[in-house]
Design an enzyme around this catalytic site. Structure first.
Site, PDB file in Angstrom:
ATOM      1  N   LYS A  37     -33.557 -29.781  62.716  1.00  0.00           N
ATOM      2  CA  LYS A  37     -32.242 -29.132  62.908  1.00  0.00           C
ATOM      3  C   LYS A  37     -31.898 -29.154  64.395  1.00  0.00           C
ATOM      4  O   LYS A  37     -32.687 -28.709  65.225  1.00  0.00           O
ATOM      5  CB  LYS A  37     -32.281 -27.688  62.410  1.00  0.00           C
ATOM      6  CG  LYS A  37     -30.970 -26.948  62.637  1.00  0.00           C
ATOM      7  CD  LYS A  37     -30.963 -25.588  61.955  1.00  0.00           C
ATOM      8  CE  LYS A  37     -31.452 -24.469  62.825  1.00  0.00           C
ATOM      9  NZ  LYS A  37     -30.576 -24.106  63.944  1.00  0.00           N
ATOM     10  N   ASP A  64     -26.416 -28.499  63.064  1.00  0.00           N
ATOM     11  CA  ASP A  64     -26.037 -27.099  62.779  1.00  0.00           C
ATOM     12  C   ASP A  64     -24.995 -26.641  63.803  1.00  0.00           C
ATOM     13  O   ASP A  64     -25.296 -25.921  64.742  1.00  0.00           O
ATOM     14  CB  ASP A  64     -27.328 -26.262  62.864  1.00  0.00           C
ATOM     15  CG  ASP A  64     -27.120 -24.776  62.685  1.00  0.00           C
ATOM     16  OD1 ASP A  64     -26.097 -24.376  62.103  1.00  0.00           O
ATOM     17  OD2 ASP A  64     -27.999 -24.012  63.127  1.00  0.00           O
ATOM     18  N   LYS A  66     -21.844 -25.376  62.763  1.00  0.00           N
ATOM     19  CA  LYS A  66     -21.054 -24.291  62.151  1.00  0.00           C
ATOM     20  C   LYS A  66     -19.561 -24.391  62.504  1.00  0.00           C
ATOM     21  O   LYS A  66     -18.986 -23.514  63.157  1.00  0.00           O
ATOM     22  CB  LYS A  66     -21.582 -22.917  62.581  1.00  0.00           C
ATOM     23  CG  LYS A  66     -23.041 -22.671  62.228  1.00  0.00           C
ATOM     24  CD  LYS A  66     -23.459 -21.256  62.574  1.00  0.00           C
ATOM     25  CE  LYS A  66     -24.905 -20.959  62.252  1.00  0.00           C
ATOM     26  NZ  LYS A  66     -25.877 -21.618  63.140  1.00  0.00           N
ATOM     27  N   ASP A  69     -12.342 -23.966  62.106  1.00  0.00           N
ATOM     28  CA  ASP A  69     -11.078 -24.295  62.782  1.00  0.00           C
ATOM     29  C   ASP A  69     -10.058 -24.588  61.695  1.00  0.00           C
ATOM     30  O   ASP A  69     -10.332 -24.373  60.514  1.00  0.00           O
ATOM     31  CB  ASP A  69     -11.309 -25.510  63.718  1.00  0.00           C
ATOM     32  CG  ASP A  69     -10.413 -25.475  64.951  1.00  0.00           C
ATOM     33  OD1 ASP A  69      -9.187 -25.271  64.778  1.00  0.00           O
ATOM     34  OD2 ASP A  69     -10.915 -25.662  66.066  1.00  0.00           O
ATOM     35  N   ILE A  70      -8.903 -25.095  62.066  1.00  0.00           N
ATOM     36  CA  ILE A  70      -7.926 -25.431  61.033  1.00  0.00           C
ATOM     37  C   ILE A  70      -8.459 -26.621  60.208  1.00  0.00           C
ATOM     38  O   ILE A  70      -9.310 -27.385  60.688  1.00  0.00           O
ATOM     39  CB  ILE A  70      -6.541 -25.753  61.634  1.00  0.00           C
ATOM     40  CG1 ILE A  70      -6.634 -26.918  62.622  1.00  0.00           C
ATOM     41  CG2 ILE A  70      -5.936 -24.522  62.300  1.00  0.00           C
ATOM     42  CD1 ILE A  70      -5.259 -27.424  63.079  1.00  0.00           C
ATOM     43  N   THR A 123     -26.277 -13.410  59.775  1.00  0.00           N
ATOM     44  CA  THR A 123     -27.214 -12.307  59.481  1.00  0.00           C
ATOM     45  C   THR A 123     -27.279 -11.311  60.634  1.00  0.00           C
ATOM     46  O   THR A 123     -27.838 -10.236  60.499  1.00  0.00           O
ATOM     47  CB  THR A 123     -28.621 -12.836  59.186  1.00  0.00           C
ATOM     48  OG1 THR A 123     -28.953 -13.781  60.188  1.00  0.00           O
ATOM     49  CG2 THR A 123     -28.691 -13.473  57.823  1.00  0.00           C
ATOM     50  N   ARG A 184     -41.397 -16.947  57.678  1.00  0.00           N
ATOM     51  CA  ARG A 184     -42.605 -16.906  58.506  1.00  0.00           C
ATOM     52  C   ARG A 184     -43.832 -17.080  57.635  1.00  0.00           C
ATOM     53  O   ARG A 184     -44.016 -16.311  56.670  1.00  0.00           O
ATOM     54  CB  ARG A 184     -42.729 -15.554  59.239  1.00  0.00           C
ATOM     55  CG  ARG A 184     -41.749 -15.398  60.396  1.00  0.00           C
ATOM     56  CD  ARG A 184     -42.157 -16.321  61.534  1.00  0.00           C
ATOM     57  NE  ARG A 184     -41.243 -16.289  62.657  1.00  0.00           N
ATOM     58  CZ  ARG A 184     -40.175 -17.070  62.817  1.00  0.00           C
ATOM     59  NH1 ARG A 184     -39.852 -17.945  61.904  1.00  0.00           N
ATOM     60  NH2 ARG A 184     -39.442 -16.991  63.902  1.00  0.00           N
ATOM     61  N   ARG A 214     -40.079 -21.547  65.593  1.00  0.00           N
ATOM     62  CA  ARG A 214     -41.244 -21.256  66.437  1.00  0.00           C
ATOM     63  C   ARG A 214     -42.607 -21.289  65.772  1.00  0.00           C
ATOM     64  O   ARG A 214     -43.563 -21.715  66.442  1.00  0.00           O
ATOM     65  CB  ARG A 214     -41.002 -19.936  67.181  1.00  0.00           C
ATOM     66  CG  ARG A 214     -39.915 -20.103  68.252  1.00  0.00           C
ATOM     67  CD  ARG A 214     -39.288 -18.795  68.646  1.00  0.00           C
ATOM     68  NE  ARG A 214     -38.493 -18.239  67.560  1.00  0.00           N
ATOM     69  CZ  ARG A 214     -37.880 -17.063  67.610  1.00  0.00           C
ATOM     70  NH1 ARG A 214     -37.980 -16.316  68.699  1.00  0.00           N
ATOM     71  NH2 ARG A 214     -37.165 -16.633  66.588  1.00  0.00           N
TER      72      ARG A 214
HETATM   73  O1  C5P Z   1     -37.900 -19.942  65.532  1.00  0.00           O
HETATM   74  P1  C5P Z   1     -37.253 -19.512  64.238  1.00  0.00           P
HETATM   75  O2  C5P Z   1     -38.060 -19.896  63.008  1.00  0.00           O
HETATM   76  O3  C5P Z   1     -36.882 -18.060  64.243  1.00  0.00           O
HETATM   77  O4  C5P Z   1     -35.897 -20.378  64.189  1.00  0.00           O
HETATM   78  C1  C5P Z   1     -34.985 -20.208  63.149  1.00  0.00           C
HETATM   79  C2  C5P Z   1     -33.779 -21.073  63.359  1.00  0.00           C
HETATM   80  O5  C5P Z   1     -32.822 -20.729  62.374  1.00  0.00           O
HETATM   81  C3  C5P Z   1     -33.088 -20.899  64.701  1.00  0.00           C
HETATM   82  O6  C5P Z   1     -32.501 -22.151  65.054  1.00  0.00           O
HETATM   83  C4  C5P Z   1     -32.041 -19.865  64.425  1.00  0.00           C
HETATM   84  O7  C5P Z   1     -30.914 -19.986  65.250  1.00  0.00           O
HETATM   85  C5  C5P Z   1     -31.648 -20.219  62.988  1.00  0.00           C
HETATM   86  N1  C5P Z   1     -31.088 -19.098  62.233  1.00  0.00           N
HETATM   87  C6  C5P Z   1     -31.762 -17.898  62.014  1.00  0.00           C
HETATM   88  N2  C5P Z   1     -31.184 -16.889  61.315  1.00  0.00           N
HETATM   89  C7  C5P Z   1     -29.973 -17.066  60.818  1.00  0.00           C
HETATM   90  C8  C5P Z   1     -29.284 -18.256  61.005  1.00  0.00           C
HETATM   91  C9  C5P Z   1     -29.880 -19.269  61.730  1.00  0.00           C
HETATM   92  O8  C5P Z   1     -32.875 -17.734  62.465  1.00  0.00           O
HETATM   93  N3  C5P Z   1     -29.467 -16.097  60.104  1.00  0.00           N
END
Ligand code: C5P
Length: 243
Positions: A37, A64, A66, A69-70, A123, A184, A214
């Site tokens: 991504k 990604d 997002k 716009d029109i 979120t 996670r 991460r």
């Molecule tokens: O490092 P981590 O696993 O937290 O990364 C999650 C990815 O998903 C990041 O690029 C973050 O911007 C994206 N993301 C998120 N929560 C959301 C929407 C997107 O963590 N609600």
């Protein structure tokens, strides 16, 4: 609607400040085990050439950005993204049905097109934040309403939190793609994520694909971390989903 190849189900979020650190990480990954991504930070710094470099390494890319716009502007942006050869793109469902339909119709004119999914409610927004911008109801009410609108507008799926996936899955057909960040592995640190699920819990709850940053990108051995998550989800079959 095109048939979607859901494997590999892991999408690695490349959130790095520099091209070199990102490419160093990518060199350790395997396109058979993950997609990548690219978000606003890396795209704004490095532009389309970076996306093309990743694609040339054999990776499928979720761009990604997002869009919101029109209708005509979003449709043109989607076309530009498709010209880059990316695998998936996204837009904000709050841009409305005509915006989503214009994007989908523009992409459908191509022999090959990227998947098009929608962000419903970020979120990061609480119920109070939503009230302030004039959206009554809980975040989940809004997610479900906008997920329905995205489905109705012919999009391929949505991005949602793993907590929302099962409620959306109950409303949408099985081919509507649910892509979830906030995942996670059981052994990993939470970082700044709060209401997380493990990869297997997310899939069992209705998610199709997992955006993971991460726990893989900051691991001492990113490939080993990716392989261990793959192993964790290897036994998953959609039939095993809780209903
Ligand atoms: O490092 P981590 O696993 O937290 O990364 C999650 C990815 O998903 C990041 O690029 C973050 O911007 C994206 N993301 C998120 N929560 C959301 C929407 C997107 O963590 N609600």
């Amino acid at each position: 609607m095109q048939v979607i190849d859901k494997e590999p189900r892991i999408i690695v979020a490349l959130d790095f400040p520099s091209r070199d650190t990102a490419l160093e990480l990518v060199a350790q990954l395997d396109p058979r085990l993950c997609r990548l991504k690219v978000g606003k930070e890396m795209f704004t710094r490095l532009g389309p050439a970076f996306v093309e470099t990743l694609a040339a390494l054999g990776f499928q890319i979720f761009l990604d950005l997002k869009y919101h716009d029109i209708p005509n502007t979003v449709a043109a942006a989607c076309e530009a993204a498709a010209d880059l050869g990316v695998w998936m793109i996204n837009l904000h469902a709050t841009g409305g049905r005509r915006m989503m339909e214009a994007a989908r119709e523009r992409l459908e004119q191509r022999a090959e097109r990227p998947l098009l999914i929608a962000v419903t409610i970020l979120t990061s927004l609480s119920e109070a934040d939503l009230a302030e911008i004039g959206y009554p109801g809980t975040p989940e009410d809004n997610v479900l309403r906008l997920a329905g609108l995205a489905h109705y507008s012919g999009l391929d799926g949505i991005v949602c939190s793993p907590r929302e996936a099962s409620a959306v899955r109950e409303l949408a057909s099985d081919d509507f793609l649910l892509v979830t960040p906030g995942v996670r592995p059981a052994s990993a640190a939470l970082d700044d994520q709060r209401r997380v699920m493990t990869p297997l819990q997310a899939l069992e709850g209705g998610a199709d694909m997992l955006v993971i940053g991460r726990p893989i990108t900051a691991a001492p051995d990113p490939l080993a971390s990716l392989q261990s998550i793959q192993k964790e989800i290897a036994g998953f079959t959609p039939a095993a989903r809780r209903r």
